[in-house]
Design an enzyme around this catalytic site. Structure first.
Site, short mmCIF file in Angstrom:
data_model
loop_
_atom_site.label_atom_id
_atom_site.label_comp_id
_atom_site.label_asym_id
_atom_site.label_seq_id
_atom_site.Cartn_x
_atom_site.Cartn_y
_atom_site.Cartn_z
N GLN A 92 13.17 -4.70 20.35
CA GLN A 92 13.34 -5.70 19.29
C GLN A 92 14.82 -6.02 19.12
O GLN A 92 15.18 -6.94 18.39
CB GLN A 92 12.79 -5.16 17.97
CG GLN A 92 11.30 -4.86 18.00
CD GLN A 92 10.88 -4.12 16.74
OE1 GLN A 92 10.59 -4.72 15.71
NE2 GLN A 92 10.85 -2.80 16.80
N ASN A 93 15.67 -5.23 19.77
CA ASN A 93 17.11 -5.38 19.56
C ASN A 93 17.67 -6.57 20.33
O ASN A 93 17.29 -6.81 21.47
CB ASN A 93 17.84 -4.10 20.00
CG ASN A 93 17.38 -2.89 19.21
OD1 ASN A 93 16.78 -3.05 18.14
ND2 ASN A 93 17.66 -1.71 19.71
N HIS A 112 12.92 -10.21 20.57
CA HIS A 112 13.55 -11.05 19.54
C HIS A 112 14.78 -11.80 20.05
O HIS A 112 15.62 -12.20 19.25
CB HIS A 112 13.92 -10.20 18.32
CG HIS A 112 12.72 -9.67 17.59
ND1 HIS A 112 12.77 -8.62 16.70
CD2 HIS A 112 11.42 -10.06 17.61
CE1 HIS A 112 11.55 -8.38 16.22
NE2 HIS A 112 10.73 -9.24 16.76
C1 BJW Z 1 17.07 5.97 13.62
C2 BJW Z 1 18.40 6.29 13.69
C3 BJW Z 1 18.75 7.17 14.71
C4 BJW Z 1 18.22 4.96 12.05
N1 BJW Z 1 17.81 7.63 15.53
N2 BJW Z 1 16.15 6.45 14.43
C5 BJW Z 1 2.67 -10.67 6.63
C6 BJW Z 1 1.92 -9.80 7.40
C7 BJW Z 1 2.12 -9.70 8.78
C8 BJW Z 1 3.10 -10.45 9.40
C9 BJW Z 1 3.84 -11.32 8.64
C10 BJW Z 1 3.62 -11.43 7.28
N3 BJW Z 1 4.50 -12.34 6.78
C11 BJW Z 1 5.25 -12.80 7.81
C12 BJW Z 1 4.86 -12.18 8.94
C13 BJW Z 1 5.43 -12.35 10.30
C14 BJW Z 1 6.85 -11.88 10.37
C15 BJW Z 1 6.97 -10.47 9.80
O1 BJW Z 1 6.70 -9.48 10.43
N4 BJW Z 1 7.47 -10.37 8.56
C16 BJW Z 1 7.58 -9.07 7.90
C17 BJW Z 1 8.82 -9.06 7.01
C18 BJW Z 1 6.28 -8.79 7.15
N5 BJW Z 1 7.20 -11.85 11.79
C19 BJW Z 1 7.67 -12.92 12.39
O2 BJW Z 1 7.89 -13.96 11.79
C20 BJW Z 1 7.86 -12.84 13.88
N6 BJW Z 1 7.20 -13.92 14.49
C21 BJW Z 1 5.87 -14.05 14.43
O3 BJW Z 1 5.15 -13.24 13.88
O4 BJW Z 1 5.43 -15.18 15.07
C22 BJW Z 1 4.05 -15.48 14.98
C23 BJW Z 1 3.38 -15.09 16.23
C24 BJW Z 1 3.03 -13.78 16.46
C25 BJW Z 1 2.36 -13.42 17.61
C26 BJW Z 1 2.01 -14.42 18.50
C27 BJW Z 1 2.38 -15.75 18.26
C28 BJW Z 1 3.05 -16.09 17.13
C29 BJW Z 1 9.33 -12.94 14.26
C30 BJW Z 1 10.10 -11.76 13.79
C31 BJW Z 1 11.58 -11.96 14.03
C32 BJW Z 1 12.39 -10.78 13.56
N7 BJW Z 1 13.75 -11.04 13.67
C33 BJW Z 1 14.71 -10.03 13.27
C34 BJW Z 1 16.11 -10.69 13.11
C35 BJW Z 1 16.55 -11.44 14.31
C36 BJW Z 1 17.28 -10.58 15.29
C37 BJW Z 1 18.62 -10.17 14.82
O5 BJW Z 1 19.32 -10.92 14.13
O6 BJW Z 1 19.03 -9.04 15.18
O7 BJW Z 1 14.71 -8.96 14.20
S1 BJW Z 1 14.36 -9.23 11.71
C38 BJW Z 1 15.00 -7.68 12.16
O8 BJW Z 1 13.92 -6.73 12.03
C39 BJW Z 1 15.36 -7.78 13.65
C40 BJW Z 1 14.72 -6.51 14.18
O9 BJW Z 1 14.47 -6.64 15.57
C41 BJW Z 1 13.49 -6.36 13.33
C42 BJW Z 1 12.93 -4.98 13.31
O10 BJW Z 1 13.82 -4.08 12.69
P1 BJW Z 1 13.93 -2.59 13.21
O11 BJW Z 1 14.44 -2.59 14.60
O12 BJW Z 1 12.68 -1.87 12.96
O13 BJW Z 1 15.13 -2.06 12.30
P2 BJW Z 1 15.07 -1.36 10.85
O14 BJW Z 1 16.44 -1.37 10.30
O15 BJW Z 1 14.01 -1.94 10.01
O16 BJW Z 1 14.62 0.14 11.16
C43 BJW Z 1 15.46 1.03 11.88
C44 BJW Z 1 14.77 2.39 11.94
O17 BJW Z 1 15.59 3.24 12.72
C45 BJW Z 1 14.61 3.07 10.56
O18 BJW Z 1 13.25 3.53 10.42
C46 BJW Z 1 15.56 4.25 10.62
O19 BJW Z 1 15.08 5.40 9.95
C47 BJW Z 1 15.67 4.50 12.09
N8 BJW Z 1 16.93 5.09 12.49
N9 BJW Z 1 19.07 5.62 12.63
C48 BJW Z 1 16.51 7.25 15.31
N10 BJW Z 1 20.04 7.56 14.84
#
Ligand code: BJW
Length: 238
Positions: A92-93, A112
């Site tokens: 996702q990064n 992403h």
């Molecule tokens: C450690 C550590 C160490 C720390 N060792 N661990 C309601 C229900 C279901 C879905 C939706 C809904 N409402 C809206 C949606 C859809 C929406 C969504 O999911 N929203 C949620 C908020 C609910 N999703 C979308 O819109 C996506 N598109 C989509 O669904 O299109 C429709 C579709 C689907 C399938 C087919 C066809 C069409 C798009 C999502 C885009 C996300 N973009 C981002 C930002 C852009 C990129 C950027 O600028 O970098 O992507 S958001 C942000 O979150 C980024 C990340 O990739 C993403 C995930 O975050 P991640 O990686 O999990 O980070 P953190 O910070 O949350 O967690 C880090 C973890 O690491 C923590 O747990 C720590 O404990 C741990 N950690 N240090 C090991 N040393």
């Protein structure tokens, strides 16, 4: 028994120990904004200067020589080089730390998008981009200004490589989820979709939102957990 087809999903936690902030931890805010306020097409339309500043800052940080793949990225590169069955690394990064650890690997998929790429919404051209971007930057291909954007998947936009992921999910028998909070779909839904078909293991600093869905959940820093897991898997299967 032969090695199981593998999917590894990574999130911001795997890059945390390389010096890149995660999104939802204590230090996850950028200039007091949540990622959900910046990473949307609506935010970009309303305030492109702010959104460009967010991505320019992160692009510049990634160019800092101090930011390098860590032991977890390197261990996964070893795993993918040796794994004797189909394997897909879905990150996702938007950073390029996996790319640097396993250059040119066809197994790597940026769900992403990528910080090091931009796209023109006027002519559609995508290209690598290392410097800053502004509302005044002309597109190198069509010369139109104000239509360049980071080649990133924002909320509400369609993630990359979904057909390939669906195909890999159909055959997957081992799933590792590393450093992701499990809050963003579709990635957050992979573990449930694989229920009853694949062994599912989570490696994260703390239990994620969907932790209970995994067969096993190990807690700790990625640079300790991932190399240990990779050694176990290679000893067992490779
Ligand atoms: C450690 C550590 C160490 C720390 N060792 N661990 C309601 C229900 C279901 C879905 C939706 C809904 N409402 C809206 C949606 C859809 C929406 C969504 O999911 N929203 C949620 C908020 C609910 N999703 C979308 O819109 C996506 N598109 C989509 O669904 O299109 C429709 C579709 C689907 C399938 C087919 C066809 C069409 C798009 C999502 C885009 C996300 N973009 C981002 C930002 C852009 C990129 C950027 O600028 O970098 O992507 S958001 C942000 O979150 C980024 C990340 O990739 C993403 C995930 O975050 P991640 O990686 O999990 O980070 P953190 O910070 O949350 O967690 C880090 C973890 O690491 C923590 O747990 C720590 O404990 C741990 N950690 N240090 C090991 N040393």
């Amino acid at each position: 028994m032969s090695a199981p087809p593998l999917i590894v999903l990574t999130g911001a936690g795997i890059s945390a120990e390389s010096g890149l902030a995660t999104f939802r931890d204590k230090n996850g805010l950028w200039e007091r904004h949540r990622v959900e306020e910046l990473a949307t097409p609506e935010a970009f339309a309303a305030d492109p200067v702010l959104v460009h500043r967010f991505y320019n800052a992160r692009r510049a940080q990634l160019a800092d020589p101090a930011i390098r793949p860590n032991a977890a990225h390197l261990a996964l590169a070893r795993l993918f080089a040796a794994w004797p069955a189909p394997a897909l690394l879905v990150t996702q990064n938007v950073d390029d730390l996996h790319d640097r650890a396993m250059p040119g690997s066809p197994a790597l998929l940026h769900l992403h998008g990528e910080l090091g790429r931009i796209r023109c919404t006027a002519c559609g051209r995508q290209q690598a981009w290392r410097g800053d971007l502004s509302v005044e930057t002309p597109c190198p291909a069509c010369a139109v200004t104000g239509r360049l954007r980071p080649d990133i998947v924002w909320f509400g936009e369609t993630p990359r490589g979904l057909a390939r992921i669906e195909q890999a999910m159909a055959g997957c028998r081992l799933f590792l989820s590393i450093g992701t909070s499990g809050q963003v779909y579709p990635a957050a839904g992979f573990v449930a979709a694989l229920r009853g078909r694949a062994e599912r293991i989570e490696l994260n600093l703390e239990p994620s939102l969907g932790s209970h869905l995994f067969d096993e959940s190990r807690q700790g820093p990625a640079t300790a957990l991932v190399p240990a897991m990779v050694e176990e898997l290679l000893a067992r299967w490779a």
